[in-house]
Design a protein around this motif. Structure first.
Motif, short mmCIF file in Angstrom:
data_model
loop_
_atom_site.label_atom_id
_atom_site.label_comp_id
_atom_site.label_asym_id
_atom_site.label_seq_id
_atom_site.Cartn_x
_atom_site.Cartn_y
_atom_site.Cartn_z
N LEU A 88 25.58 21.27 44.68
CA LEU A 88 25.96 21.33 46.08
C LEU A 88 26.07 22.78 46.56
O LEU A 88 25.58 23.13 47.65
CB LEU A 88 27.29 20.60 46.30
CG LEU A 88 27.77 20.46 47.73
CD1 LEU A 88 26.76 19.72 48.58
CD2 LEU A 88 29.11 19.74 47.76
N ASN A 89 26.67 23.64 45.74
CA ASN A 89 26.76 25.06 46.09
C ASN A 89 25.38 25.70 46.20
O ASN A 89 25.14 26.53 47.10
CB ASN A 89 27.60 25.82 45.07
CG ASN A 89 29.08 25.63 45.30
OD1 ASN A 89 29.51 25.37 46.41
ND2 ASN A 89 29.86 25.76 44.24
N MET A 90 24.47 25.35 45.30
CA MET A 90 23.11 25.88 45.37
C MET A 90 22.43 25.45 46.66
O MET A 90 21.73 26.23 47.30
CB MET A 90 22.30 25.45 44.15
CG MET A 90 22.73 26.14 42.87
SD MET A 90 22.01 25.54 41.31
CE MET A 90 20.44 24.93 41.73
N LYS A 91 22.62 24.20 47.04
CA LYS A 91 22.02 23.68 48.27
C LYS A 91 22.58 24.40 49.50
O LYS A 91 21.84 24.81 50.38
CB LYS A 91 22.29 22.17 48.37
CG LYS A 91 21.69 21.50 49.53
CD LYS A 91 20.22 21.31 49.33
CE LYS A 91 19.68 20.34 50.36
NZ LYS A 91 18.26 20.15 50.20
N ILE A 92 23.89 24.58 49.52
CA ILE A 92 24.53 25.28 50.65
C ILE A 92 24.07 26.73 50.71
O ILE A 92 23.76 27.25 51.79
CB ILE A 92 26.07 25.18 50.55
CG1 ILE A 92 26.51 23.75 50.81
CG2 ILE A 92 26.75 26.14 51.52
CD1 ILE A 92 27.96 23.47 50.51
N ASN A 93 24.00 27.41 49.56
CA ASN A 93 23.52 28.79 49.54
C ASN A 93 22.08 28.89 50.02
O ASN A 93 21.72 29.83 50.74
CB ASN A 93 23.65 29.39 48.14
CG ASN A 93 25.08 29.69 47.77
OD1 ASN A 93 25.94 29.87 48.65
ND2 ASN A 93 25.37 29.75 46.48
N LEU A 146 20.56 26.84 52.12
CA LEU A 146 20.58 26.63 53.57
C LEU A 146 21.11 27.88 54.29
O LEU A 146 20.58 28.28 55.35
CB LEU A 146 21.45 25.43 53.92
CG LEU A 146 20.88 24.06 53.52
CD1 LEU A 146 21.92 22.97 53.74
CD2 LEU A 146 19.60 23.76 54.27
N HIS A 147 22.13 28.51 53.71
CA HIS A 147 22.68 29.73 54.30
C HIS A 147 21.63 30.84 54.34
O HIS A 147 21.48 31.53 55.36
CB HIS A 147 23.91 30.16 53.49
CG HIS A 147 24.67 31.28 54.11
ND1 HIS A 147 24.38 32.60 53.87
CD2 HIS A 147 25.72 31.28 54.99
CE1 HIS A 147 25.19 33.37 54.56
NE2 HIS A 147 26.03 32.58 55.25
N LYS A 148 20.88 30.99 53.25
CA LYS A 148 19.83 32.02 53.21
C LYS A 148 18.72 31.70 54.21
O LYS A 148 18.16 32.61 54.84
CB LYS A 148 19.26 32.13 51.80
CG LYS A 148 20.18 32.83 50.84
CD LYS A 148 19.56 32.93 49.47
CE LYS A 148 20.52 33.62 48.50
NZ LYS A 148 19.93 33.74 47.17
N ALA A 149 18.39 30.41 54.35
CA ALA A 149 17.33 30.03 55.30
C ALA A 149 17.76 30.32 56.74
O ALA A 149 16.96 30.77 57.55
CB ALA A 149 17.01 28.54 55.14
N ILE A 150 19.02 30.09 57.03
CA ILE A 150 19.53 30.35 58.37
C ILE A 150 19.54 31.84 58.66
O ILE A 150 19.18 32.29 59.76
CB ILE A 150 20.94 29.74 58.55
CG1 ILE A 150 20.85 28.22 58.55
CG2 ILE A 150 21.62 30.24 59.82
CD1 ILE A 150 22.18 27.51 58.46
#
Length: 110
Positions: A96-101, A103-107
């Motif tokens: 979950l943390n990898m997915k959020i990170n 998404l954060h980098k993509a944003i």
């Protein structure tokens, strides 16, 4: 993750009652819960993990060696299940943390 937290509470309850005469160890059939969630998602319903759905899959554990006082909690089995559930929770949290990170980098455009 909520299901893993609920299962940790159930196993902790089993461990807390290891010396209680007549206590019956319980657990959640994780595979059955996930199968129900998958069928619910395909049917278009939102899955719930507040313990209500999981309670329908709660089962009593059959002991490997029966206790004279009727208690079905086996300390080594419960400790192993608690450790495995903790590792599964940590793995889920890492993904979950990898997915959020990601998404954060993509944003941020990194």
């Amino acid at each position: 993750m909520q299901l893993r937290l609920n299962r940790a509470e159930i196993i902790a309850s089993n461990l807390a009652n290891v010396d209680t005469p007549g206590f019956k160890a319980r657990d959640v059939n994780y595979a059955e819960v996930m199968r129900d969630v998958a069928s619910g998602i395909s049917a278009g319903t939102k899955p719930r993990f507040d313990g209500v759905d999981a309670a329908t899959q709660m089962m009593y554990r059959i002991p490997n060696q029966a206790s004279a006082d009727g208690n079905t909690v086996e300390l080594n089995v419960e400790q192993a299940n608690f450790a495995a559930n903790s590792m599964d929770f940590q793995t889920s949290l890492t993904f979950l943390n990898m997915k959020i990170n990601g998404l954060h980098k993509a944003i941020k455009g990194e």
